[in-house]
Design a protein around this motif. Structure first.
Motif, short mmCIF file in Angstrom:
data_model
loop_
_atom_site.label_atom_id
_atom_site.label_comp_id
_atom_site.label_asym_id
_atom_site.label_seq_id
_atom_site.Cartn_x
_atom_site.Cartn_y
_atom_site.Cartn_z
N TRP A 1 32.33 -84.80 -10.38
CA TRP A 1 32.21 -85.17 -8.97
C TRP A 1 31.90 -83.95 -8.11
CZ3 TRP A 1 35.46 -83.05 -5.27
CH2 TRP A 1 36.61 -82.40 -5.74
N ILE A 2 32.11 -82.76 -8.66
CA ILE A 2 31.74 -81.51 -7.97
C ILE A 2 30.32 -81.18 -8.40
CG2 ILE A 2 32.35 -79.11 -7.55
CD1 ILE A 2 35.19 -79.83 -8.54
N LYS A 3 29.36 -81.54 -7.60
CA LYS A 3 27.96 -81.52 -8.03
C LYS A 3 27.43 -80.11 -8.25
CE LYS A 3 27.94 -85.92 -7.91
NZ LYS A 3 28.09 -86.65 -9.18
N ASN A 4 27.93 -79.11 -7.50
CA ASN A 4 27.39 -77.76 -7.67
C ASN A 4 28.27 -76.90 -8.58
OD1 ASN A 4 29.54 -77.42 -5.97
ND2 ASN A 4 28.46 -76.16 -4.46
N SER A 5 29.04 -77.54 -9.45
CA SER A 5 29.83 -76.78 -10.42
C SER A 5 28.95 -76.37 -11.58
CB SER A 5 31.02 -77.63 -10.91
OG SER A 5 30.55 -78.83 -11.49
N LEU A 6 29.52 -75.61 -12.52
CA LEU A 6 28.76 -75.13 -13.66
C LEU A 6 28.16 -76.30 -14.43
CD1 LEU A 6 31.08 -72.29 -15.02
CD2 LEU A 6 28.91 -72.03 -13.81
N GLY A 7 26.92 -76.14 -14.86
CA GLY A 7 26.24 -77.19 -15.61
C GLY A 7 25.38 -78.10 -14.76
N ALA A 8 25.36 -77.89 -13.47
CA ALA A 8 24.57 -78.73 -12.58
C ALA A 8 23.08 -78.42 -12.73
CB ALA A 8 25.00 -78.53 -11.14
N ASP A 9 22.26 -79.42 -12.52
CA ASP A 9 20.82 -79.24 -12.41
C ASP A 9 20.49 -78.95 -10.95
OD1 ASP A 9 20.30 -79.76 -15.12
OD2 ASP A 9 20.33 -81.92 -14.76
N VAL A 10 19.62 -77.96 -10.73
CA VAL A 10 19.30 -77.54 -9.37
C VAL A 10 17.81 -77.75 -9.12
CG1 VAL A 10 19.47 -75.69 -7.68
CG2 VAL A 10 21.08 -75.78 -9.60
N GLU A 11 17.51 -78.39 -8.01
CA GLU A 11 16.12 -78.64 -7.63
C GLU A 11 15.85 -77.97 -6.29
OE1 GLU A 11 13.17 -82.42 -6.53
OE2 GLU A 11 15.32 -82.74 -6.89
N GLN A 12 14.80 -77.16 -6.23
CA GLN A 12 14.40 -76.56 -4.97
C GLN A 12 13.46 -77.51 -4.24
OE1 GLN A 12 12.81 -72.57 -5.21
NE2 GLN A 12 11.82 -72.74 -3.21
N LEU A 13 13.76 -77.79 -2.98
CA LEU A 13 12.99 -78.74 -2.19
C LEU A 13 12.10 -78.02 -1.19
CD1 LEU A 13 15.91 -81.24 -1.48
CD2 LEU A 13 14.22 -81.34 -3.33
N ASP A 14 11.03 -78.69 -0.80
CA ASP A 14 10.10 -78.16 0.19
C ASP A 14 10.64 -78.49 1.58
OD1 ASP A 14 8.02 -77.38 1.79
OD2 ASP A 14 6.55 -78.79 0.96
N ILE A 15 11.10 -77.48 2.30
CA ILE A 15 11.71 -77.71 3.61
C ILE A 15 10.73 -78.37 4.56
CG2 ILE A 15 12.65 -76.55 5.65
CD1 ILE A 15 14.00 -74.56 3.83
N SER A 16 9.46 -77.98 4.49
CA SER A 16 8.47 -78.49 5.45
C SER A 16 8.24 -79.99 5.30
CB SER A 16 7.14 -77.75 5.28
OG SER A 16 6.58 -78.00 4.00
N SER A 17 8.60 -80.57 4.16
CA SER A 17 8.38 -82.01 3.94
C SER A 17 9.63 -82.84 4.17
CB SER A 17 7.89 -82.24 2.51
OG SER A 17 8.90 -81.92 1.57
N MET A 18 10.73 -82.21 4.60
CA MET A 18 11.99 -82.93 4.76
C MET A 18 12.02 -83.68 6.09
SD MET A 18 13.24 -82.25 1.88
CE MET A 18 14.86 -83.03 2.05
N SER A 19 12.87 -84.70 6.15
CA SER A 19 13.02 -85.50 7.38
C SER A 19 13.78 -84.70 8.44
CB SER A 19 13.79 -86.78 7.07
OG SER A 19 15.13 -86.47 6.69
N LYS A 20 13.81 -85.24 9.66
CA LYS A 20 14.50 -84.56 10.75
C LYS A 20 15.98 -84.38 10.44
CE LYS A 20 15.60 -84.78 15.68
NZ LYS A 20 17.02 -84.48 15.42
N SER A 21 16.58 -85.34 9.74
CA SER A 21 18.00 -85.22 9.41
C SER A 21 18.27 -83.96 8.61
CB SER A 21 18.46 -86.46 8.62
OG SER A 21 18.34 -87.62 9.40
N PHE A 22 17.36 -83.62 7.69
CA PHE A 22 17.56 -82.42 6.89
C PHE A 22 17.24 -81.16 7.69
CE2 PHE A 22 17.64 -85.50 3.51
CZ PHE A 22 18.54 -84.94 2.61
N LEU A 23 16.34 -81.26 8.65
CA LEU A 23 16.12 -80.13 9.54
C LEU A 23 17.38 -79.86 10.37
CD1 LEU A 23 12.45 -80.79 10.73
CD2 LEU A 23 13.27 -79.36 8.83
N ASP A 24 18.12 -80.91 10.69
CA ASP A 24 19.40 -80.75 11.38
C ASP A 24 20.42 -80.02 10.49
OD1 ASP A 24 18.38 -82.03 13.59
OD2 ASP A 24 19.25 -83.99 13.09
N VAL A 25 20.38 -80.35 9.19
CA VAL A 25 21.25 -79.65 8.24
C VAL A 25 20.96 -78.16 8.26
CG1 VAL A 25 21.87 -79.37 5.81
CG2 VAL A 25 21.51 -81.66 6.74
#
Length: 291
Positions: free
Chosen positions: A199-223
């Motif tokens: 349930w801890i998604k960023n713990s050891l063993g997690a898969d990590v995906e780098q996202l394109d910030i320029s293509s994200m929705s406004k909600s993620f720009l708020d993040v």
């Protein structure tokens, strides 16, 4: 004098990091630097230089980018580096303050950067009056990568809670996807963590995906805008700010990490190498100015 001994004597600076793919190539470019991810106590030599305990060396400066598991050793080393003004990046006094994740969380709460209820508990057990609606998360101690985090979903979970020393935090459990906004100098990256095993998604063993910030929705720009405020609050050039984003794209701030991974992708590693190289030069320049 043998070549290996001459080379050892030239090594005046230490790069402390577990990020081998980023730090080792930099160290190999400069004979005055060496690399380690082994935690040892830093002691002062009679000549005013420094060394790691039981190692013969004359350290004049450091890059300290290492999340050391031994909390006592981590704190004592940072306190020595700060107290004795050893040329070091990042600032060891700031790292020492950031070492206490509960103090960091309190400052975020006080700055209005946390939109959910946070209770800080200083007892060895969790009083009924401080227990929110289940599910909730209890965080104990100053370890990272998922350590010291307990998900409470039932009465039985509450009865099985371990005792703890010092402070703990109690926070709601948010259902959603796990993201990190990573800052490396002026560069910004958005990462998504997927972990079906925990349930801890960023713990050891997690898969990590780098996202394109320029293509994200406004909600993620708020993040990202929120993450900039958290970064600016502590003014550390490399940091990771973690969030959960729910199905309605509402985000919830989780925590601040002063030693985020910087080898996730070639782009991120290149950014880190550029910044670390600059800081190595600054540490060397400051040490040389004192001789």
């Amino acid at each position: 004098m043998c070549q290996s001994l001459r080379r050892q004597m030239k090594r005046r600076f230490l790069f402390m990091s577990g990020e081998w793919s980023v730090s080792v190539p930099l160290v190999l470019q400069d004979e005055s630097w060496m690399h380690t991810n082994i935690a040892r106590e830093i002691v002062k030599n009679p000549d005013g230089s420094y060394a790691r305990l039981n190692i013969r060396e004359n350290l004049e400066g450091l890059i300290y980018y290492a999340s050391v598991d031994n909390e006592k050793l981590r704190r004592s080393n940072l306190e020595r580096l700060a107290r004795e003004n050893v040329p070091c990046w990042p600032n060891p006094g700031k790292l020492r303050m950031l070492d206490d994740r509960f103090e960091v969380l309190k400052r975020c709460v006080d700055a209005g950067l946390v939109d959910h209820e946070v209770n800080f508990v200083t007892f060895g057990t969790l009083p009924h009056s401080r227990r929110p609606e289940r599910p909730y998360v209890l965080k104990i101690g100053n370890t990272h990568q998922g350590e010291g985090k307990i998900l409470i979903t039932s009465y039985e979970d509450e009865q099985a809670l371990p005792p703890w020393e010092g402070i703990a935090s109690v926070e709601p459990f948010f259902v959603g996807e796990s993201y990190r906004v990573l800052f490396i100098g002026s560069d910004e990256f958005l990462l998504r963590y997927v972990n079906d095993e925990s349930w801890i998604k960023n713990s050891l063993g997690a898969d990590v995906e780098q996202l394109d910030i320029s293509s994200m929705s406004k909600s993620f720009l708020d993040v990202i805008a929120h993450a900039r405020k958290v970064r600016d609050l502590f003014d550390l050039e490399v940091c990771g700010i973690d969030y959960v984003v729910d199905e309605h794209e509402k985000f919830h701030f989780l925590e601040y990490n002063c030693f985020p991974g910087v080898g996730t992708s070639e782009e991120i590693a290149s950014s880190a190498k550029r910044l670390f190289r600059q800081k190595m030069d600054i540490v060397v320049s400051e040490a040389n100015s004192r001789t």
